[in-house]
Design an enzyme around this catalytic site. Structure first.
Site, PDB file in Angstrom:
ATOM      1  N   PHE A 183     -10.140  -4.400  11.261  1.00 38.35           N
ATOM      2  CA  PHE A 183     -11.366  -4.231  10.494  1.00 38.35           C
ATOM      3  C   PHE A 183     -11.169  -4.713   9.074  1.00 38.35           C
ATOM      4  O   PHE A 183     -11.910  -4.445   8.194  1.00 38.35           O
ATOM      5  CB  PHE A 183     -11.809  -2.750  10.503  1.00 38.35           C
ATOM      6  CG  PHE A 183     -10.759  -1.759  10.078  1.00 38.35           C
ATOM      7  CD1 PHE A 183     -10.578  -1.456   8.754  1.00 38.35           C
ATOM      8  CD2 PHE A 183      -9.940  -1.130  11.025  1.00 38.35           C
ATOM      9  CE1 PHE A 183      -9.612  -0.557   8.358  1.00 38.35           C
ATOM     10  CE2 PHE A 183      -8.991  -0.216  10.640  1.00 38.35           C
ATOM     11  CZ  PHE A 183      -8.815   0.086   9.314  1.00 38.35           C
ATOM     12  N   TYR A 213       0.776  -1.234   0.000  1.00 37.37           N
ATOM     13  CA  TYR A 213       0.000   0.000   0.000  1.00 37.37           C
ATOM     14  C   TYR A 213       0.813   1.293   0.000  1.00 37.37           C
ATOM     15  O   TYR A 213       0.241   2.368  -0.166  1.00 37.37           O
ATOM     16  CB  TYR A 213      -0.976  -0.019   1.171  1.00 37.37           C
ATOM     17  CG  TYR A 213      -2.040  -1.074   0.978  1.00 37.37           C
ATOM     18  CD1 TYR A 213      -3.120  -0.843   0.134  1.00 37.37           C
ATOM     19  CD2 TYR A 213      -1.936  -2.318   1.589  1.00 37.37           C
ATOM     20  CE1 TYR A 213      -4.085  -1.811  -0.078  1.00 37.37           C
ATOM     21  CE2 TYR A 213      -2.897  -3.299   1.382  1.00 37.37           C
ATOM     22  CZ  TYR A 213      -3.970  -3.045   0.551  1.00 37.37           C
ATOM     23  OH  TYR A 213      -4.908  -4.014   0.328  1.00 37.37           O
TER      24      TYR A 213
END
Length: 417
Positions: A417, A131
């Protein structure tokens, strides 16, 4: 549209329809190894998934990519809860690697986040190498520990004996624990305001994922009829020829003051028939580390946790406060979100901040990735400069900005999450 470079045809990107959620989630599970989740876990994720913020990539009729976002509010230095897109459920089919599918989804997603008016995007990475090229920087870490409680002792502060401990069924005291968690959220950057439905994640307890441990247990710490701490945990029994050697698997722990914190940890240390505490995803500066008799026998492992991406540099830097007065011009490089590129003048202190476009000479040069890394105060700009990631253009500007960006407590993401 994203370009399928190998087949020279377009890949369709669009929001997932509710009736497509099963196939979308099946694709995600396959990308992460294909092991089915327990039904209760899958349904819980369904209940919090925001389908209007979830996208899929289709090659014709074939679903080949997934990406979603949760609408979070995250604490930043100064205590404010700031809107942040919790990037999640990202996957690309193994048959469609290196064709631009992921880049197309990241492009679409960040454009959407900007349109929603959210200044930040955050994620946890299954593979951290992915990322950075999209502007995400590692902003928080957590500690995993395996504490040998047969040899490590805990030295507790005055007042610990005034705290009363009692067992409670986790579901019965969920509201009490959530209220205590909510008190803690503004005090540490990186913590998430719990959105409706997310409180049930702390009770998720499928037998297939206990790995031989007990059902979830909970202990409350109380003083003067007020709950001042709690721990949710499991116990994994184990025996050897010399006797018991069970493990306490710590799932969650919060406390409001040193005595309450010590009382809960002492309880975990003293549980009968156990000799190890397996604590995962704990703050890197959690106080128990300074109460133990032998830190080496706690086997600490530090890992990256929350990756932060500034979607709107000006709004993000204005949303937090600064430890000391700061007045600095950043030259920001951001090829993936070019609206952030250029010079920004930041002025701020403990009361607030302003960050506006400027034509003035730059004091520091860095990419948006480094701004994300430093944003929550867990990584200093000085450290990033030592790695060659920040350039000082005005003498003294680096030290000034680095101190101002710091946080008195380490930033921490309490759950994934």
């Amino acid at each position: 549209m994203g370009t399928d470079l190998a087949r020279n045809r377009a890949t369709e990107l669009r929001v997932v329809r509710r009736e497509e959620l099963d196939s979308w989630y099946d694709h995600l599970i396959r990308a992460f190894g294909g092991v089915p989740e327990p039904a209760e876990e899958r349904q819980l994720w369904y209940s919090v998934t925001e389908t209007d913020r979830s996208i899929g990539a289709w090659d014709g009729d074939e679903l080949v990519g997934t990406a979603g976002a949760f609408g979070f509010r995250m604490t930043v230095p100064g205590g404010a809860p700031v809107p942040a897109a919790g990037v999640t459920m990202v996957s690309v089919a193994a048959t469609h690697r290196r064709r631009g599918v992921l880049t197309s989804m990241m492009r679409r997603q960040l454009d959407d986040v900007r349109a929603w008016g959210w200044p930040l995007a955050v994620l946890t990475a299954s593979e951290p190498v992915i990322y950075g090229r999209f502007g995400y920087g590692v902003a928080t870490c957590h500690v995993n520990a395996e504490i040998d409680t047969s040899r490590v002792r805990l030295s507790v502060p005055p007042g610990t004996d005034d705290v009363r401990l009692r067992y409670a069924a986790p579901a019965d005291v969920l509201d009490v624990c959530e209220a205590l968690y909510a008190r803690r959220v503004p005090l540490r950057p990186g913590m998430l305001v719990r959105q409706p439905g997310w409180e049930r994640m702390g009770l998720l307890d499928p037998q297939s994922e206990r790995n031989g441990a007990s059902p979830l247990q909970c202990v409350l710490a109380e003083r003067d009829d007020e709950v001042v701490g709690y721990a949710r945990f499991r116990v994994r029994p184990e025996w050897e020829a010399a006797g018991p050697k069970g493990t306490v698997v710590l799932e969650d722990l919060e406390a409001v003051d040193p005595a309450a914190h010590a009382a809960v940890w002492r309880f975990l240390f003293d549980l009968d028939l156990t000799s190890t505490i397996d604590a995962r995803r704990r703050p890197v500066d959690e106080p128990w580390q300074y109460m133990v008799s032998d830190i080496r026998r706690c086997r600490l492992l530090v890992r990256d946790s929350l990756h932060v991406r500034l979607v709107d540099v000006g709004a993000a830097l204005e949303a937090r406060t600064y430890q000391t007065p700061v007045a600095v011009v950043f030259e920001v490089e951001d090829s993936f979100c070019p609206w952030n590129a250029g010079r920004w003048r930041l002025t701020g202190d403990t009361k607030g901040a302003s960050c506006q476009r400027t034509e003035d000479a730059a004091d520091l040069a860095l990419s948006v990735r480094e701004l994300g890394t430093a944003y929550l105060g867990g990584v200093s700009l000085v450290s990033l400069a030592a790695a060659g990631r920040v350039r000082e253009l005005r003498p003294g500007a680096l030290a000034e900005a680095s101190v101002a960006f710091g946080s008195p407590v380490a930033p921490w993401l309490p759950h994934g999450f």
